[in-house]
Design a protein around this motif. Structure first.
Motif, PDB file in Angstrom:
ATOM      1  N   GLU A  25     -18.931 -13.241   4.072  1.00 26.33           N
ATOM      2  CA  GLU A  25     -18.126 -13.584   3.008  1.00 26.33           C
ATOM      3  C   GLU A  25     -18.182 -12.477   2.023  1.00 26.33           C
ATOM      4  O   GLU A  25     -17.257 -11.859   1.382  1.00 26.33           O
ATOM      5  CB  GLU A  25     -18.409 -14.943   2.318  1.00 26.33           C
ATOM      6  N   ALA A  26     -19.374 -12.296   1.479  1.00 33.45           N
ATOM      7  CA  ALA A  26     -19.638 -11.062   0.443  1.00 33.45           C
ATOM      8  C   ALA A  26     -19.005  -9.843   0.996  1.00 33.45           C
ATOM      9  O   ALA A  26     -18.347  -9.144   0.010  1.00 33.45           O
ATOM     10  CB  ALA A  26     -21.010 -10.939   0.157  1.00 33.45           C
ATOM     11  N   TYR A  28     -16.555  -9.726   3.029  1.00 32.54           N
ATOM     12  CA  TYR A  28     -14.908  -9.744   2.895  1.00 32.54           C
ATOM     13  C   TYR A  28     -14.267  -9.756   1.598  1.00 32.54           C
ATOM     14  O   TYR A  28     -13.442  -9.084   1.326  1.00 32.54           O
ATOM     15  CB  TYR A  28     -14.952 -11.123   3.845  1.00 32.54           C
ATOM     16  N   ARG A  29     -15.331 -10.194   0.678  1.00 35.05           N
ATOM     17  CA  ARG A  29     -14.626 -10.383  -0.804  1.00 35.05           C
ATOM     18  C   ARG A  29     -14.541  -8.840  -1.153  1.00 35.05           C
ATOM     19  O   ARG A  29     -13.701  -8.600  -2.029  1.00 35.05           O
ATOM     20  CB  ARG A  29     -15.583 -11.135  -1.667  1.00 35.05           C
ATOM     21  N   ARG A  30     -15.543  -8.209  -0.858  1.00 39.17           N
ATOM     22  CA  ARG A  30     -15.395  -6.602  -1.342  1.00 39.17           C
ATOM     23  C   ARG A  30     -14.331  -5.955  -0.750  1.00 39.17           C
ATOM     24  O   ARG A  30     -13.611  -5.060  -1.468  1.00 39.17           O
ATOM     25  CB  ARG A  30     -16.684  -5.818  -1.094  1.00 39.17           C
ATOM     26  N   VAL A  31     -13.997  -6.261   0.536  1.00 45.89           N
ATOM     27  CA  VAL A  31     -12.879  -5.496   1.003  1.00 45.89           C
ATOM     28  C   VAL A  31     -11.767  -5.965   0.495  1.00 45.89           C
ATOM     29  O   VAL A  31     -10.662  -5.114  -0.009  1.00 45.89           O
ATOM     30  CB  VAL A  31     -12.919  -6.056   2.948  1.00 45.89           C
ATOM     31  N   VAL A  32     -11.518  -7.314   0.318  1.00 43.63           N
ATOM     32  CA  VAL A  32     -10.066  -7.761  -0.461  1.00 43.63           C
ATOM     33  C   VAL A  32      -9.950  -7.322  -1.868  1.00 43.63           C
ATOM     34  O   VAL A  32      -8.941  -6.974  -2.256  1.00 43.63           O
ATOM     35  CB  VAL A  32      -9.909  -9.037  -0.280  1.00 43.63           C
ATOM     36  N   LYS A  33     -11.010  -7.283  -2.408  1.00 42.20           N
ATOM     37  CA  LYS A  33     -11.006  -6.834  -3.740  1.00 42.20           C
ATOM     38  C   LYS A  33     -10.715  -5.427  -3.928  1.00 42.20           C
ATOM     39  O   LYS A  33      -9.828  -5.058  -4.721  1.00 42.20           O
ATOM     40  CB  LYS A  33     -12.332  -7.118  -4.546  1.00 42.20           C
ATOM     41  N   ARG A  34     -11.321  -4.444  -3.144  1.00 44.41           N
ATOM     42  CA  ARG A  34     -11.059  -3.152  -3.192  1.00 44.41           C
ATOM     43  C   ARG A  34      -9.423  -2.960  -2.808  1.00 44.41           C
ATOM     44  O   ARG A  34      -8.550  -2.086  -3.341  1.00 44.41           O
ATOM     45  CB  ARG A  34     -11.705  -2.264  -2.195  1.00 44.41           C
ATOM     46  N   LYS A  35      -8.836  -3.932  -1.833  1.00 45.13           N
ATOM     47  CA  LYS A  35      -7.257  -3.686  -1.549  1.00 45.13           C
ATOM     48  C   LYS A  35      -6.493  -3.950  -2.635  1.00 45.13           C
ATOM     49  O   LYS A  35      -5.641  -3.291  -2.872  1.00 45.13           O
ATOM     50  CB  LYS A  35      -7.237  -4.696  -0.264  1.00 45.13           C
ATOM     51  N   ARG A  36      -6.879  -5.134  -3.145  1.00 44.72           N
ATOM     52  CA  ARG A  36      -6.004  -5.629  -4.453  1.00 44.72           C
ATOM     53  C   ARG A  36      -6.222  -4.369  -5.791  1.00 44.72           C
ATOM     54  O   ARG A  36      -5.302  -4.002  -6.331  1.00 44.72           O
ATOM     55  CB  ARG A  36      -6.423  -6.804  -5.106  1.00 44.72           C
ATOM     56  N   ASP A  37      -7.426  -4.030  -5.919  1.00 49.53           N
ATOM     57  CA  ASP A  37      -7.589  -3.003  -7.115  1.00 49.53           C
ATOM     58  C   ASP A  37      -6.786  -1.856  -6.662  1.00 49.53           C
ATOM     59  O   ASP A  37      -6.363  -1.019  -7.626  1.00 49.53           O
ATOM     60  CB  ASP A  37      -9.031  -2.689  -7.329  1.00 49.53           C
ATOM     61  N   ARG A  38      -6.720  -1.315  -5.504  1.00 46.71           N
ATOM     62  CA  ARG A  38      -5.782  -0.116  -5.198  1.00 46.71           C
ATOM     63  C   ARG A  38      -4.518  -0.452  -5.555  1.00 46.71           C
ATOM     64  O   ARG A  38      -3.740   0.495  -5.921  1.00 46.71           O
ATOM     65  CB  ARG A  38      -6.081   0.172  -3.766  1.00 46.71           C
ATOM     66  N   PHE A  39      -3.828  -1.677  -5.103  1.00 46.20           N
ATOM     67  CA  PHE A  39      -2.759  -2.067  -5.574  1.00 46.20           C
ATOM     68  C   PHE A  39      -2.163  -1.902  -7.010  1.00 46.20           C
ATOM     69  O   PHE A  39      -1.489  -1.580  -7.268  1.00 46.20           O
ATOM     70  CB  PHE A  39      -2.299  -3.423  -4.880  1.00 46.20           C
ATOM     71  N   LEU A  40      -3.233  -2.714  -7.677  1.00 50.93           N
ATOM     72  CA  LEU A  40      -3.059  -2.703  -9.125  1.00 50.93           C
ATOM     73  C   LEU A  40      -3.020  -1.091  -9.919  1.00 50.93           C
ATOM     74  O   LEU A  40      -2.393  -1.109 -10.741  1.00 50.93           O
ATOM     75  CB  LEU A  40      -4.036  -3.579  -9.715  1.00 50.93           C
ATOM     76  N   ALA A  41      -3.769  -0.654  -9.255  1.00 50.26           N
ATOM     77  CA  ALA A  41      -3.963   1.215  -9.631  1.00 50.26           C
ATOM     78  C   ALA A  41      -2.719   1.802  -9.269  1.00 50.26           C
ATOM     79  O   ALA A  41      -2.451   3.036  -9.721  1.00 50.26           O
ATOM     80  CB  ALA A  41      -5.051   1.667  -9.447  1.00 50.26           C
ATOM     81  N   GLY A  42      -1.981   1.257  -8.230  1.00 53.26           N
ATOM     82  CA  GLY A  42      -0.733   2.053  -7.780  1.00 53.26           C
ATOM     83  C   GLY A  42      -1.155   3.065  -6.860  1.00 53.26           C
ATOM     84  O   GLY A  42      -0.409   3.794  -6.455  1.00 53.26           O
TER      85      GLY A  42
END
Length: 336
Positions: A25-26, A28-42
């Protein structure tokens, strides 16, 4: 019991063995957080549609009532004169090519059960493609639209969106509130703070953090003939075989009980394939299934097979809120 069913039970009822999955789970959380952070950063390739995109999704694995809500949104927008299209991943679909424009005459094997249901019910232009950005572009290349609904896709960050609507099963909630594989969450629960609206499917009233949504049974439809009958077609206490291959089959069985029938439950996996042999139950009784299941069974339907049509009924507060969002997103000339 299948592994997926055992996991669902553990996620929602609890099981000590889930602690063993917390290291995964830890990760998985890192992967999805990185994915969303990239989206928010454009960062990366993010497609910005020229027309507004409304994502109807969930944060949990399994069904929460997205398809009925999408059908309600289509009807509500069309009543205002808006031209609406839909994009979907098309889970389980095997079209000849991608992107694929779904036709009402397609089979569920080609189009996927939920996209086919939406097209057969509403007639809207709908394109399936796991790459939803590509699906949107294909849709706009063939249709002039004012608004596009994305069936699921909350975590598909290659597609920019203007509104995010998230459904939560009011009865099951978020389970143990842990991410996959230790829990049912696709993203950490904190993600819900950033969405535009939460809708609680099955809630009797609006909540402080979201709107109520109910799924109301409306009519019985015969799979073989298309005959439509009112909900009192069967007498009180009628025993029926109840078939549900959805994210939460118990919700369907409970609905049949509210109609004062006596369902014999037959739960299948979400998006399960069917055959006449699989649905050959004894004793011989009327068989009632969900509309999502029905689109996969018409080719071999029998005279005593029915599906229960349901309609979404969001709260008045949600309707007012959504109309305000439309006024914000769309040019004034498009709205009445």
């Amino acid at each position: 019991m299948a592994l997926s069913d055992r996991l669902l039970k553990a996620w929602y009822d609890g099981h000590p063995a889930l602690k063993l999955l917390q290291p995964l789970e830890a990760l998985y959380r890192r992967v999805v957080k990185r994915k969303r952070d990239r989206f928010l950063a454009g960062e990366g390739t993010i497609y910005q549609s020229p027309v507004p995109i409304v994502v109807v999704g969930n944060i949990t694995v399994g069904g929460t009532g997205k398809t009925p809500l999408i059908l309600w949104l289509i009807d509500h927008c069309q009543r205002s004169g808006l031209r609406v299209g839909v994009v979907s991943r098309g889970y389980g679909a095997k079209p000849p090519q991608l992107p694929w424009r779904v036709q009402a005459s397609d089979s569920a094997q080609v189009a996927g059960d939920e996209p086919l249901l939406i097209v057969q019910r509403s007639g809207v232009p709908l394109v399936i493609d796991p790459d939803r950005s590509r699906a949107v572009q294909a849709l706009l290349a063939s249709d002039t639209l004012d608004l596009i609904l994305s069936d699921d896709g909350l975590q598909h960050y290659r597609l920019a969106r203007d509104l995010e609507l998230v459904l939560i099963d009011n009865a099951r909630g978020l389970g143990n509130r842990r991410c996959l594989p230790a829990g049912p969450l696709r993203e950490p629960v904190e993600r819900l703070r950033s969405v535009d609206a939460l809708l609680y499917n099955g809630a009797g009233a609006d909540r402080e953090d979201g709107f109520a949504l109910r799924l109301l049974p409306t009519t019985l439809v015969n799979l073989l003939t298309g005959e439509r009958q009112p909900l009192d077609h069967f007498p009180l206490g009628q025993r029926v075989h109840a078939v549900a291959g959805i994210g939460n089959p118990q919700r369907f069985f409970n609905t049949l009980e509210t109609l004062h029938w006596l369902p014999i439950p037959h739960a299948f996996a979400d998006h399960a394939p069917y055959s006449a042999e699989v649905l050959n139950f004894t004793p011989s009784l009327p068989l009632v299934m969900t509309e999502k299941d029905a689109v996969k069974c018409r080719a071999f339907a029998q005279a005593h097979w029915w599906y229960l049509a349901v309609d979404a009924a969001p709260s008045p507060a949600f309707i007012a809120w959504f109309d305000t969002q439309l006024m914000r997103l769309l040019p004034a000339r498009l709205l009445p």
